[in-house]
Design an enzyme around this catalytic site. Structure first.
Site, mmCIF file in Angstrom:
data_model
loop_
_atom_site.group_PDB
_atom_site.id
_atom_site.type_symbol
_atom_site.label_atom_id
_atom_site.label_comp_id
_atom_site.label_asym_id
_atom_site.label_seq_id
_atom_site.Cartn_x
_atom_site.Cartn_y
_atom_site.Cartn_z
ATOM 1 N N ASP A 37 0.816 -1.212 0.000
ATOM 2 C CA ASP A 37 0.000 0.000 0.000
ATOM 3 C C ASP A 37 0.850 1.263 0.000
ATOM 4 O OD1 ASP A 37 -2.425 -1.207 -0.058
ATOM 5 O OD2 ASP A 37 -2.723 -1.198 2.112
ATOM 6 N N TYR A 69 7.170 -10.129 6.738
ATOM 7 C CA TYR A 69 6.941 -8.703 6.949
ATOM 8 C C TYR A 69 7.546 -8.271 8.280
ATOM 9 C CZ TYR A 69 3.585 -8.032 3.140
ATOM 10 O OH TYR A 69 2.993 -7.908 1.913
#
Lengths: 247, 247
Positions: free
Chosen positions: B53, B111
């Site tokens: 994003d 992540y």
């Protein structure tokens, strides 16, 4: 009127330096704008310990100003922080007596300079370090940096454009360490004063010494030379941090 | 045509995410623009391991594309880097066979999420961490994060807007450590796939558990609930890094 001493940090990336300039975004400018709001229209002069150039950062810049009326130091800190953009933060506020002056009272300052040693320009460090992708011998830099301590004529390390006649300064401490996690050289210099671009020129020279392009004791020669052309390079603004100001 | 696999890092601050969008600056967009230049006008599709994003960073995003003709991998790396803006860097390039697919071949991903725990918003971290200025008990977070490992229905952790039906994912490793030098909580999650905003929602929930606002084993309840309203918070994009993609 009450005099306030503030310690502030800022990310210099998006500022045209510390000093107020017409139509340009500066640190002094955003501080004075905040005080203008707080006083509902009074123009208050902010005095810093010294300027920092465009792109130069601060962990501990010190400022003072005189405010009409007295509000507690902690309320002043919160009020100004509520009006600061996200790239400036007030870390400490104190009420001081009128003899305190952020600029004229400075006894010494510490600057930090960070150099990324990675092969490529790191996307996360481009605004926050200098970059030296070449080989260097840390021992040569460690040996050489000792020559910076003491009282010397730093004429070879003053960018043209400065107007100060006396270029003798005293450096109390000059250190280098290699941060292997960050892959960065971290320089620190504490002195009674620094000429325009002096830290950035010293760092560029130290890197050339580390790389073997200059003699380990080239600083001794440069003090004698008193010639800006001899030191040549200037490390970029992005690696420089005003770390602490002592009074 | 030759297929290239590239590992890239980017500072997501100034990108409208990874995925190409008309008129907006995206990571895919700048890569495809570079390939367009290199091929003197051929439109080449870049495939990423997945989207990130706006504001999300990457240390190790993986992409692939098919290039007309064959040039050595290291020349490809240099050619693309010479056309990249400073917030993107190609760290590795390899020639792979046509069975390799950056998205469909993903086995697992890691992540990282960084949370600054300082009292104030740090001017130097505002684009690179989340921020949690409240109290937390690290032991509670350490205990709780164990519940994330394994295969679970993560419906409570999927932002609305996702179109994926099956919300069962497997997390192989979920860790937290406190970096006392940086004053940051550093979370890492390795899994076979992550739903939209899943990491950011998990981190927000973990912080609430650390703060005592949720039960230490609230994840167990949330798996059962299968209700996005139950998990509520989403940690900001700025703290999230796609660290590594495994094939």
């Amino acid at each position: 009127m009450t005099r306030y001493k503030l310690t502030i940090a800022y990310d210099g990336t998006k500022f045209h330096g510390f000093q107020r300039q017409p139509k340009l975004r500066t640190v002094q400018g955003v501080l004075e704008k905040a005080l203008f709001k707080m006083t509902k229209g009074k123009e208050i002069d902010v005095f810093g310990s010294g300027r920092t150039d465009a792109g130069v950062h601060a962990f501990g810049q010190v400022i003072h100003f005189d405010y009409p009326g007295e509000i507690p130091a902690n309320s002043m800190l919160k009020a100004i922080n509520s009006l600061m953009p996200l790239d400036v933060i007030v870390k400490d506020a104190q009420i001081v007596d009128n003899s305190f002056h952020a600029r004229f009272g400075v006894k010494k300052k510490t600057y930090q300079y960070r150099v990324d040693c990675g092969h490529y320009t790191d996307p996360f460090k481009r605004f926050y370090t200098g970059h030296y992708p070449y080989k260097f011998d840390l021992k040569r830099i460690e040996e050489s940096i000792k020559d910076l301590q003491g009282t010397h004529d730093f004429s070879s390390f003053a960018a043209s454009g400065g107007v100060i006649e006396n270029k003798v300064r005293t450096i109390y401490a000059a250190t280098v360490k290699f941060d292997s996690v960050q892959n960065e050289l971290i320089f620190e210099f504490t002195g009674n004063g620094f000429l325009y671009n002096m830290v950035r020129i010293m760092v560029a020279t130290l890197l050339e010494i580390g790389n073997g392009r200059r003699d380990v004791h080239d600083f001794i020669r440069l003090y004698e030379a008193k010639d800006r052309q001899e030191a040549r390079g200037t490390a970029p603004a992005s690696g420089l941090y005003l770390k602490e100001v002592f009074y």
